[in-house]
Scaffold this active site. Sequence first.
Site, PDB file in Angstrom:
ATOM      1  N   ASP A   6       0.871  -1.167   0.000  1.00  0.00           N
ATOM      2  CA  ASP A   6       0.000   0.000   0.000  1.00  0.00           C
ATOM      3  C   ASP A   6       0.917   1.229   0.000  1.00  0.00           C
ATOM      4  OD1 ASP A   6      -3.185   0.637   1.620  1.00  0.00           O
ATOM      5  OD2 ASP A   6      -2.052   1.787   0.128  1.00  0.00           O
TER       6      ASP A   6
HETATM    7  C1  GLC Z   1      -4.303   4.272  -0.248  1.00  0.00           C
HETATM    8  C2  GLC Z   1      -5.195   3.097   0.103  1.00  0.00           C
HETATM    9  C3  GLC Z   1      -5.224   2.021  -0.932  1.00  0.00           C
HETATM   10  C4  GLC Z   1      -5.044   2.626  -2.312  1.00  0.00           C
HETATM   11  C5  GLC Z   1      -3.669   3.250  -2.388  1.00  0.00           C
HETATM   12  C6  GLC Z   1      -3.446   3.999  -3.711  1.00  0.00           C
HETATM   13  O1  GLC Z   1      -3.591   4.703   0.864  1.00  0.00           O
HETATM   14  O2  GLC Z   1      -4.983   2.472   1.358  1.00  0.00           O
HETATM   15  O3  GLC Z   1      -6.471   1.335  -0.792  1.00  0.00           O
HETATM   16  O4  GLC Z   1      -5.182   1.638  -3.312  1.00  0.00           O
HETATM   17  O5  GLC Z   1      -3.389   4.124  -1.312  1.00  0.00           O
HETATM   18  O6  GLC Z   1      -4.283   5.108  -3.758  1.00  0.00           O
END
Ligand code: GLC
Length: 735
Positions: A292
């Site tokens: 993430d």
């Molecule tokens: C965010 C979220 C994740 C998302 C990623 C890209 O922090 O936790 O669900 O896909 O970053 O935006």
Amino acid sequence: MKTTITSLLALVFLTKGLLAQPKKQGFLYQDAGKPIEERISDLLGRMTLEEKVMQLNQYTLGRNDNANNMADPVNDIPAEIGSLIYFSSNPDLRNRVQHKAMEKSRLGIPILFGYDVIHGFRTIYPISLAQACSWNPELVRQATAVAAQESRMSGVDWTFSPMIDVARDGRWGRVAEGYGEDPYTNAVFAVASVKGYQGDNLASPTNVAACLKHYVGYGASEGGRDYVYTEISNQTLWDTYMLPYEEGVKAGAATLMSSFNDISGTPSSANEYLLRDILKKRWQHDGFVVSDWGAIVQLTAQGVAKDRKEATLKSFNAGVEMDMMNQCYDRHLADLVKEGKVKADLLDDAVKRVLRVKFRLGLFERPFTPVSTEKERFLLPKSLKIATRLAEESIVLLKNERKTLPLSAALKKIAVIGPMSNSKWNLLGSWRAQGNADDATTVYEGLKRELEGKTQVVQAPGCDFDGNDQSGFAEAVNMAAGADAIVVCLGEKSQWSGENASRSTIALPQLQEELLFALKKTGKPLILVLSSGRPLELNRLEPLCDAIVTMWQPGTPGGSPIAAVISGKVNPSGKLAMTFPYATGQIPIYYNHRQSARPHQGKYQDIQAKPLYDFGYGLSYTTFEYGDLKASARKVKSDGTLTLEVAVKNTGDADGLETVHWYLSDPVSSISRPLKALKYFQKQLVKKGETRIFSFQVNVKKDFGFVDGKGEKFIEAGDYEVMVKDKKIKIEVTP
Ligand code: GLC
């Protein structure tokens, strides 16, 4: 500072690339006729250490639309970058950068473009929690296929979806993004979404790679606060959180995203047991894991890495292949390989996994997204039809005294009141991707259209979503007093749920409750329409309403589906996929809990023990009568099968869609099991006066069995109970 380093890095690659430009024709990896695994090996053999490392990094391209993710964008994208998060609704920018990758890099490896397409790209359909309440996985497959088509034609090859985190705490804003409190439900919709996104062929120009997230246990965030510690025993890990991922991997999900949360001391993004032992070895997943955003560098915040370099070492060796905007792998991975702390074959395996997804997507043959018009890409009639149907089937009728709904045609005037009555933006919910509020219809507009020529519809906001300004009450109350019925539209702003949107209470702001109290004084029939990204605390409002219906956050269809339900054009069929607590203080409260040692005691002294509305609850405009449960045998071997049936008769005066939920209980087992667990569901149309048979083909070991703290499935001989609504039958399982 960090931008300088990255730009220097980019400069190095660019220079090397420009100076060492070999002929790009005739290599085996460029031969589409060769097996993908041979192409991967050939390409890998030609790559330098630096080129391998860059394939394991993801930056952003375009204006980052997720305010929760702070990081300096990399302005000069290196041609060798593995992936980019793409923030645009057309492929032009993407194609320009892809030309750089194909023509300016030494080996011409295409970039993989990803984006958060959670519940639609431009055609936004209901939030996932609402989708689960439709109990229609086929419709969700169709909706995700629409999302894939719009995404791929706009330059996105890979979506960071489905989110399949089992969640039981409505204070956590991300309950909106998953499929509710039940493991089996999340598993069914995980599979439906993967099939919708990926189709039968990832290389199709209208399919995208899926990404199961957030692996794993993110929904257990303590107190519903985002990004915090999660206390998860091995038994709970397996009996609650892992099933959706196991089924999603079996369905062929190309990727997974490692989550932020610290699982009982070992954060997911540094958890070798989960990422290697289970995902790669036991489940044989051959795609890759992306972190993430920042989940690698955040290991330093969580206290398991002293700096970025150690975070890199821990995440990579644990099994996270791609670094999403941590600026860790691009800075430290090559050194760690040179220092022998990261084995070269582990690096090669990681690069192979990324290349495998790129080859399967057909990016080497078709690196560029064909040009198309927005009219060709977005809001196609069939796409809007699917979104509308899904929104209709997600609507849950929670109360309907004296058949207040559907509205009688005899009503001359209705007043549509409340902060949600004429809002567009908030109907799209969180994670709206390239959704455009202007495409949506408000509840007021929907009702006006639906009741045109029959009933006059007037509207007033009454108040804002929160604050203490009651100056609009008088206008609203006077308007309501002059109407025959009041549709009061309350709910949440779209940013009150989703990421980083935890709330200490799931009650609506007091101002909204006070508006309803004021409207109640008119004595008119009161219909409460709710729009939210989470279950709500309604115990003060429920007694005042003649009818209550939640439309969740329906997306582009906006107020049209709820208008169709209120007018009676559509008979609601939604059932809750997440419990509505009586009060926030009951949280966590969910249906598949284990029995108390003293079921008759231990209740709250100040409020009722039961939730306001149970998991699986939802009313219809018709009535259904369930016959007795029938089983093909009452005694079955543990490796046997069984057919269970129930006859459902439509005893009302309207056709209706009905979902039958099949639950299993194992009252005595070597380890305690949930009081009941959903094992199967089926939805069918039952026309008025008709009787339909709902059946469940049981595989005893799979459906009656259980999983232990090592993830091993087991079945024990003994008495089990199968339940549908309030009916149950005993089944004896023999060795
Ligand atoms: C965010 C979220 C994740 C998302 C990623 C890209 O922090 O936790 O669900 O896909 O970053 O935006």
